[in-house]
Design a protein around this motif. Structure first.
Motif, short mmCIF file in Angstrom:
data_model
loop_
_atom_site.label_atom_id
_atom_site.label_comp_id
_atom_site.label_asym_id
_atom_site.label_seq_id
_atom_site.Cartn_x
_atom_site.Cartn_y
_atom_site.Cartn_z
N PRO A 278 28.74 16.98 30.84
CA PRO A 278 28.42 16.15 32.40
C PRO A 278 29.44 17.14 33.22
O PRO A 278 29.28 16.93 34.50
N PHE A 279 30.54 18.23 33.05
CA PHE A 279 30.97 18.79 34.15
C PHE A 279 31.26 19.90 33.69
O PHE A 279 30.86 20.43 32.52
N GLU A 280 31.26 20.59 35.52
CA GLU A 280 31.40 22.09 35.62
C GLU A 280 32.50 22.74 35.20
O GLU A 280 33.42 22.19 35.70
N ILE A 281 33.10 23.57 34.37
CA ILE A 281 34.58 24.18 34.08
C ILE A 281 34.64 25.85 34.94
O ILE A 281 33.44 26.50 34.95
N VAL A 282 35.39 26.30 35.76
CA VAL A 282 35.47 27.13 36.36
C VAL A 282 36.35 28.10 36.50
O VAL A 282 38.02 27.13 36.02
N THR A 283 36.40 29.18 35.51
CA THR A 283 37.82 30.01 35.03
C THR A 283 38.54 30.85 35.41
O THR A 283 37.17 31.73 35.93
N LEU A 284 39.58 30.99 36.41
CA LEU A 284 40.08 32.07 37.26
C LEU A 284 41.16 31.95 36.17
O LEU A 284 42.03 32.42 35.98
N ALA A 285 41.37 33.91 36.89
CA ALA A 285 41.91 34.76 36.31
C ALA A 285 42.88 34.81 38.17
O ALA A 285 42.84 35.08 39.14
N CYS A 286 44.25 34.30 37.72
CA CYS A 286 45.23 34.23 38.83
C CYS A 286 46.21 34.68 38.54
O CYS A 286 46.63 34.76 37.06
N LEU A 287 47.36 34.75 39.56
CA LEU A 287 48.30 35.50 39.30
C LEU A 287 48.13 37.29 38.71
O LEU A 287 47.51 37.99 38.83
#
Length: 255
Positions: free
Chosen positions: A2-11
């Motif tokens: 029921p939710f969205e996941i956004v995966t980011l490349a950081c640092l």
């Protein structure tokens, strides 16, 4: 789910995850590196950050908390109660086996210690998602600054989760971890296939997470201390699982 996941490349090599519930508008960040990409990803989508869930005290997981709170002062900071002295001020401290909720789902706070003496993970049983941060990594485990017994116990807990559980870990270490795993089980066909799939994802600029618990159990040497080939490669003083696990971690440290 029921939710969205956004995966980011950081640092330099962090993965950070933002969870958004479209029904309520609630949005949480799992850990908070100090990287403008994190804030930008939230604001560009028009989301309002409602909580920050911290897994452990390392700087690359907490230094972005002031940045996020400056933009979203009502966001609640939640993290391991046993490490509050090392963390930004918490609105709520949690312990292993406590429960949180998000998007109408119960979330289990898991003991994921070993990488640090106090480390937690967030497990969504209904959606079959685990945010393991720096405990379970793709094809490896995090470097141990807690105790090796803690890390082995953490892996035993993760191994008991359903095989289809998707794992979001905290760093892009898949290239070096692939190379290391190949030194332990070079004839593991599941590993050979997975290493190639991870390579293609990196070349396409795609995140190499999530992976599944089942994939990790079939290819990650830290889950495979019972396998004869792994025991042989580890060259541990005994075949006891903890000795094999310890020897593999020592080899990985020196790889």
């Amino acid at each position: 789910m029921p939710f969205e996941i956004v995966t980011l490349a950081c640092l330099e090599d962090n993965f950070n995850n933002i969870l958004h519930d479209p029904e309520t508008g609630d949005t949480i960040a799992i850990d908070a590196p100090e990287d403008p990409a994190l804030l930008r990803a939230i604001t560009e989508r028009g989301w309002t950050l409602t909580a920050i869930w911290l897994t452990h005290y390392h700087w690359d997981h907490i230094d972005g908390v002031p940045m996020l709170l400056a933009a979203f002062p009502n966001a609640r900071v939640i993290g391991p109660a046993a490490d509050q002295a090392c963390l930004p001020p918490l609105d709520q401290g949690v312990m292993p086996r406590d429960h949180l909720s998000f998007a109408g789902e119960e979330v289990v706070v898991m003991d994921a210690s070993g990488h640090t003496e106090v480390h937690i993970a967030f497990y969504f049983p209904q959606s079959n998602v685990l945010f393991s941060a720096d405990s379970l990594m793709t094809l490896s485990c995090g470097r141990v600054s807690g105790t090796i017994d803690q890390m082995k116990a953490t892996f035993d807990r993760f191994a008991a989760l359903p095989d289809h559980t998707r794992v979001y870990s905290g760093h892009e270490y898949s290239a070096v971890n692939s190379a290391f795993a190949m030194t332990i089980e070079p004839e593991n066909t599941a590993l050979l296939d997975r290493v190639e799939r991870l390579r293609l994802r990196r070349e396409a600029g795609e995140p190499t997470v999530p992976n599944t618990i089942g994939e990790e159990k079939a290819t990650n040497p830290f889950f495979r201390t019972h396998i004869d080939a792994v025991k042989s490669a580890a060259n541990a003083p005994t075949d006891a699982a903890i000795d094999v696990f310890t020897s593999i971690r020592t080899l990985r440290n020196n790889f």
